[in-house]
Design an enzyme around this catalytic site. Structure first.
Site, mmCIF file in Angstrom:
data_model
loop_
_atom_site.group_PDB
_atom_site.id
_atom_site.type_symbol
_atom_site.label_atom_id
_atom_site.label_comp_id
_atom_site.label_asym_id
_atom_site.label_seq_id
_atom_site.Cartn_x
_atom_site.Cartn_y
_atom_site.Cartn_z
ATOM 1 N N GLY A 1 95.776 -28.726 27.910
ATOM 2 C CA GLY A 1 94.847 -29.433 28.814
ATOM 3 C C GLY A 1 93.664 -29.981 28.031
ATOM 4 O O GLY A 1 93.270 -31.146 28.196
ATOM 5 N N HIS A 2 93.099 -29.157 27.151
ATOM 6 C CA HIS A 2 91.997 -29.630 26.312
ATOM 7 C C HIS A 2 92.477 -30.745 25.374
ATOM 8 O O HIS A 2 91.769 -31.723 25.144
ATOM 9 C CB HIS A 2 91.433 -28.484 25.467
ATOM 10 N N SER B 1 95.206 -23.009 31.876
ATOM 11 C CA SER B 1 93.866 -22.423 31.884
ATOM 12 C C SER B 1 93.798 -21.438 30.729
ATOM 13 O O SER B 1 94.796 -20.757 30.430
ATOM 14 C CB SER B 1 93.650 -21.674 33.208
ATOM 15 N N SER B 2 92.638 -21.342 30.109
ATOM 16 C CA SER B 2 92.484 -20.355 29.025
ATOM 17 C C SER B 2 92.715 -18.953 29.572
ATOM 18 O O SER B 2 93.154 -18.061 28.851
ATOM 19 C CB SER B 2 91.088 -20.458 28.417
ATOM 20 N N GLY C 1 88.345 -31.849 32.928
ATOM 21 C CA GLY C 1 89.612 -31.789 33.629
ATOM 22 C C GLY C 1 89.409 -31.665 35.140
ATOM 23 O O GLY C 1 88.486 -30.990 35.597
ATOM 24 N N GLN C 2 90.308 -32.294 35.906
ATOM 25 C CA GLN C 2 90.245 -32.190 37.366
ATOM 26 C C GLN C 2 90.516 -30.766 37.845
ATOM 27 O O GLN C 2 90.193 -30.416 38.969
ATOM 28 C CB GLN C 2 91.267 -33.156 37.982
ATOM 29 N N LYS C 3 91.095 -29.921 36.978
ATOM 30 C CA LYS C 3 91.359 -28.546 37.420
ATOM 31 C C LYS C 3 90.064 -27.880 37.899
ATOM 32 O O LYS C 3 90.062 -27.133 38.861
ATOM 33 C CB LYS C 3 92.002 -27.709 36.323
ATOM 34 N N ASP C 4 88.956 -28.187 37.212
ATOM 35 C CA ASP C 4 87.662 -27.642 37.626
ATOM 36 C C ASP C 4 86.977 -28.667 38.537
ATOM 37 O O ASP C 4 85.922 -29.205 38.219
ATOM 38 C CB ASP C 4 86.811 -27.335 36.395
HETATM 39 O O1 PAF Z 1 84.913 -26.095 31.953
HETATM 40 C C1 PAF Z 1 84.469 -25.395 31.026
HETATM 41 O O2 PAF Z 1 85.176 -25.036 30.083
HETATM 42 C C2 PAF Z 1 83.014 -24.964 31.069
HETATM 43 O O3 PAF Z 1 82.593 -24.689 32.365
HETATM 44 C C3 PAF Z 1 82.074 -25.975 30.393
HETATM 45 C C4 PAF Z 1 82.065 -27.296 31.138
HETATM 46 C C5 PAF Z 1 82.504 -26.206 28.959
HETATM 47 C C6 PAF Z 1 80.636 -25.444 30.403
HETATM 48 O O4 PAF Z 1 80.524 -24.251 29.700
#
Ligand code: PAF
Length: 285
Positions: free
Chosen positions: A37-38, A190-191, A152-155
């Site tokens: 995802g990253h 997700s991590s 990401g849209q996941k968050d």
């Molecule tokens: O989505 C994340 O990984 C974190 O909430 C972020 C945006 C890097 C802030 O620490």
């Protein structure tokens, strides 16, 4: 000579001047433990920006006292390798004191808080979480002077809060939202998936099953929130080991509950699989 009256006009002028000599800078804020995802965020940043920075910082202020700050997965060497492969130019990996200078007192005095929105969805069950997120992201935007930042849209709730922060503070960084990346069986990456045992990994699919079921019902024409939420609850009922935190249909901008799904409505779920809290969502198109 031009006369400008709005922040937007001033910014546009300033950016145009800067871009004439310096093409756009992209920032991918992360807490490390990078996954595909990253990688997709870095690739989109690479495609849109001449220079790409990725930040790796496990931000203490967004974790509650009983949450997983101490054991959050940290894999700096592997993260550097992934970021390099995907084409990041710079990794920003500050120490905690760099972003939260403790002098003269050990108390942090300055926070960014997006009132209202920060108490909804994840903010309701994780008090203070979004204040920590907004604070660190504001610091990263100011420090990097990035033109674009990739999330990401996941968050999805995080995205709404950060968009509102950018609007209210007239920050110069534009937020770009990238699609959720899923494993082949549908689980959103997700991590925190690293915490799951093999049995929990299977149970965790309940979240993506519920999301897909709601997407199917919407595609068939169902729009009533109560019906869509009940349908998602039924999916969870088939897997009693998974404990629902919330299932909501909200306006993606305000995070306020809606009675009828419409384009832009966010359907979001959060649930505990064992001790691991996972989230997933879909946006009604
Ligand atoms: O989505 C994340 O990984 C974190 O909430 C972020 C945006 C890097 C802030 O620490």
């Amino acid at each position: 000579m031009q006369t400008l009256h709005t922040v937007a006009e001033l910014r546009q002028w300033s950016r145009a001047c800067r871009r004439a000599t310096q093409p756009p800078i992209g920032l991918v804020p992360t807490m490390g433990a990078l996954h595909a995802g990253h990688a997709s965020l870095i690739r989109v940043a690479r495609a849109r920006c001449r220079h790409v920075a990725i930040s790796i910082f496990v931000n203490p202020t967004q974790f509650g006292p009983n949450e997983d700050y101490a054991c959050y997965p940290r894999s700096f060497e592997a993260d550097c390798a992934l970021a390099g492969r995907e084409g990041a130019d710079v990794i920003f990996a500050p120490a905690v004191e760099e972003l939260y200078p403790a002098e003269p007192s050990s108390e942090i005095a300055t926070f960014v808080e997006v009132a209202g929105l920060s108490d909804r969805l994840d903010g309701a069950s994780r008090p203070g979480h979004f204040r920590g997120v907004a604070t660190v992201v504001a610091k990263l935007f100011i420090a990097s002077e990035a033109d674009l930042a990739f999330f990401g849209q996941k968050d999805a709730a995080q995205v709404s809060i950060l968009r509102r922060m950018v609007t209210d503070l007239r920050l110069a960084t534009e937020i770009v939202v990238c699609p959720i990346v899923r494993d082949s069986d549908g689980l959103a990456l997700s991590s925190r998936n690293a915490y799951l045992t093999p049995a929990e990994r299977i149970q965790a699919l309940t979240l993506s099953h519920a999301v897909r079921h709601v997407e199917e019902l919407v595609a068939q024409g169902e729009r009533r929130s109560s019906v869509l939420i009940d349908a998602a609850r039924e999916v969870f009922a088939a897997e009693p080991a998974v404990c629902i935190d919330y299932i909501e249909l909200v306006d993606w901008a305000t995070l306020e509950a809606v009675e009828t799904a419409a384009p832009g409505t966010l359907f979001a779920v959060a649930a505990y699989v064992g001790a691991t809290r996972l989230i997933d969502n879909t946006i009604v198109r």
